[in-house]
Design an enzyme around this catalytic site. Structure first.
Site, PDB file in Angstrom:
ATOM      1  N   HIS A  22       0.870  -1.177   0.000  1.00 40.04           N
ATOM      2  CA  HIS A  22       0.000   0.000   0.000  1.00 40.04           C
ATOM      3  C   HIS A  22       0.903   1.222   0.000  1.00 40.04           C
ATOM      4  CE1 HIS A  22      -3.829   2.011   0.408  1.00 40.04           C
ATOM      5  NE2 HIS A  22      -3.322   2.775   1.357  1.00 40.04           N
ATOM      6  N   LYS A 167     -10.766   5.697  -3.824  1.00 36.48           N
ATOM      7  CA  LYS A 167      -9.875   6.843  -3.646  1.00 36.48           C
ATOM      8  C   LYS A 167      -8.490   6.482  -4.129  1.00 36.48           C
ATOM      9  CE  LYS A 167      -8.067   8.318   0.318  1.00 36.48           C
ATOM     10  NZ  LYS A 167      -7.972   8.895   1.673  1.00 36.48           N
ATOM     11  N   LYS A 169      -4.475   7.425  -4.503  1.00 36.93           N
ATOM     12  CA  LYS A 169      -3.379   8.212  -3.948  1.00 36.93           C
ATOM     13  C   LYS A 169      -2.641   8.919  -5.080  1.00 36.93           C
ATOM     14  CE  LYS A 169      -3.689   7.202   0.467  1.00 36.93           C
ATOM     15  NZ  LYS A 169      -3.897   8.248   1.490  1.00 36.93           N
ATOM     16  N   ASP A 198      -6.463  11.614  -3.210  1.00 34.23           N
ATOM     17  CA  ASP A 198      -5.828  12.103  -1.990  1.00 34.23           C
ATOM     18  C   ASP A 198      -4.384  12.454  -2.315  1.00 34.23           C
ATOM     19  OD1 ASP A 198      -4.890  12.666   0.523  1.00 34.23           O
ATOM     20  OD2 ASP A 198      -5.223  10.671   1.349  1.00 34.23           O
ATOM     21  N   GLU A 224      -8.884  15.318  -1.713  1.00 36.35           N
ATOM     22  CA  GLU A 224      -8.497  15.351  -0.305  1.00 36.35           C
ATOM     23  C   GLU A 224      -7.125  15.974  -0.128  1.00 36.35           C
ATOM     24  OE1 GLU A 224      -7.781  12.269   3.474  1.00 36.35           O
ATOM     25  OE2 GLU A 224      -8.813  11.583   1.655  1.00 36.35           O
ATOM     26  N   ASP A 249      -7.848  16.819   5.787  1.00 33.94           N
ATOM     27  CA  ASP A 249      -7.344  15.712   6.611  1.00 33.94           C
ATOM     28  C   ASP A 249      -6.147  16.189   7.425  1.00 33.94           C
ATOM     29  OD1 ASP A 249      -6.745  13.328   7.811  1.00 33.94           O
ATOM     30  OD2 ASP A 249      -6.060  12.325   5.991  1.00 33.94           O
ATOM     31  N   LYS A 273     -10.677  11.152  12.129  1.00 32.99           N
ATOM     32  CA  LYS A 273      -9.872   9.981  12.503  1.00 32.99           C
ATOM     33  C   LYS A 273      -9.671  10.021  14.015  1.00 32.99           C
ATOM     34  CE  LYS A 273      -7.262   9.847   8.150  1.00 32.99           C
ATOM     35  NZ  LYS A 273      -5.908  10.022   7.534  1.00 32.99           N
ATOM     36  N   GLU A 327     -13.683   5.319   5.057  1.00 30.74           N
ATOM     37  CA  GLU A 327     -12.622   4.495   4.460  1.00 30.74           C
ATOM     38  C   GLU A 327     -12.162   3.448   5.461  1.00 30.74           C
ATOM     39  OE1 GLU A 327      -9.385   6.923   2.900  1.00 30.74           O
ATOM     40  OE2 GLU A 327     -10.852   8.525   2.679  1.00 30.74           O
TER      41      GLU A 327
END
Length: 373
Positions: A22, A167, A169, A198, A224, A249, A273, A327
């Site tokens: 990831h 989403k 990256k 994002d 984002e 974020d 979060k 998410e």
């Protein structure tokens, strides 16, 4: 009545392998380190919280290693002898001894809620005011791989019925190449799914104003955090310029941050979060500020394991303003199951478990297998 006094505090670091690498804008990972914090009361009740960051200390300055030191050396001595229902008092004591370190404090705060709720025989969401919903939609995060790889992975998720929102990256490549990659993905998938991006705070204002409109034209429906967290003025300018929502974020960690973002109209959506904000209560305060301003909230992720994920799920289900999905996919990214009964993902959503506390139980054998020696 159970004695709610804390008798023991224990920590363990787990390294849990992922089903695939990831990647973020600045780093990547093939396994997710997780800090477990377990409190045991004199009445024999245990509560567990999770300290986890997305890919290491690049995001918020903490790591599982720093969290373990902070908890064991500075916070545990404050906890022993106090009651698990004295959450406000414990939080004040922690803040008096340790500044910042919100991820470490979140692990403790969630463990307090879990133990207190278990001692009462109620779920954590009861301590947060009761239910607004029993499940939340889950967006699947795609990495920085090529457009063809990303499209194939998204198609598999769509066909399985697990996810209809994705989403991507960005920020790891030259902006022109990065935008071309995402435009290709969006043009292939936007008719069938929600496509979001994002930037992990990697671009500056000029780059954002130049390239983000192209993503909106291609069908991307949310951006984002394109710019560094401290640059709220930039974020506000971008938000005013784009025809699609901007989500905050990295700019949003505390209730004070939420108030500033609202005043400046810097974001159309807030990413909540529990990890980055120090726990359930501070995150709920952020959501209440957002609700007063008409800003919808989204259940963000730090790639938590099942304990952190279900803690965020309790918050999302007890918070009316979390209307922009979530998410909370972390456990789906992990190759091994850590719970005796897995969390239930179905129909594109994560469903709240039943039972006292967080409503889940760790599998001791799995915990032992992945505990760092």
């Amino acid at each position: 009545m159970n004695d709610l006094t804390i008798e023991h505090v224990r920590t363990a670091i787990l390294d849990v392998p992922l089903i695939r690498p990831h990647r973020f804008a600045r780093t990547g990972m093939e396994a997710q380190p997780i800090l477990l914090v377990t409190l045991t009361t004199r009445g024999g009740v245990t509560g567990t919280g999770e300290g986890v960051v997305p890919g290491g200390p690049w995001w918020g300055g903490e790591s599982v290693e720093t969290m373990q030191v902070i908890v064991e050396r500075y916070l545990a001595p404050l906890l022993v002898g106090r009651r698990v229902d004295d959450i406000a008092g414990v939080q004040q004591a922690m803040d008096d001894v340790v500044a910042n370190n919100l991820y470490a404090k979140a692990a403790v705060e969630v463990a307090l809620h879990d133990a207190w709720a278990r001692s009462l025989g109620v779920p954590v969401h009861t301590l947060l005011g009761g239910l607004a919903r029993t499940s939340v939609p889950v967006t699947w995060a795609l990495g920085t791989e090529s457009a063809a790889e990303v499209i194939d992975e998204a198609r598999d998720k769509l066909e399985s019925g697990l996810h209809s929102s994705f989403k991507l990256k960005m920020g790891a490549q030259d902006p022109a190449d990065d935008v071309a990659r995402v435009v290709e993905v969006a043009e292939k998938l936007a008719c069938d799914a929600s496509i979001r991006v994002d930037l992990n705070a990697r671009w500056d204002l000029v780059t954002s104003l130049r390239w983000l409109p192209r993503l909106a034209e291609a069908g991307v429906d949310l951006v984002e955090q394109p710019v560094p967290g401290a640059e709220v003025e930039w974020l506000a300018e971008i938000n005013a310029a784009l025809p699609i929502p901007v989500m905050a974020d990295e700019s949003l960690r505390t209730p004070s941050d939420a108030l500033r973002l609202v005043r400046m109209r810097a974001a159309d959506v807030f990413s909540l979060k529990t990890t980055k904000s120090g726990g359930l209560r501070a995150t709920r305060a952020i959501a209440e500020i957002a609700a007063a301003a008409g800003v919808p909230c989204h259940g963000g992720t730090s790639i938590e394991g099942p304990i952190g994920t279900v803690a965020s799920l309790h918050l999302a289900c007890a918070t009316p303003g979390v209307t922009f999905g979530s998410e909370l996919f972390g456990p789906l990214l992990m190759r091994e199951e850590l719970l005796t009964e897995p969390l239930r993902y179905a129909d594109g959503a994560l469903h709240l478990p039943e039972g006292p506390g967080l409503g889940v139980e760790l599998d001791p054998a799995a915990v032992a297998r992945f505990t760092r020696r």
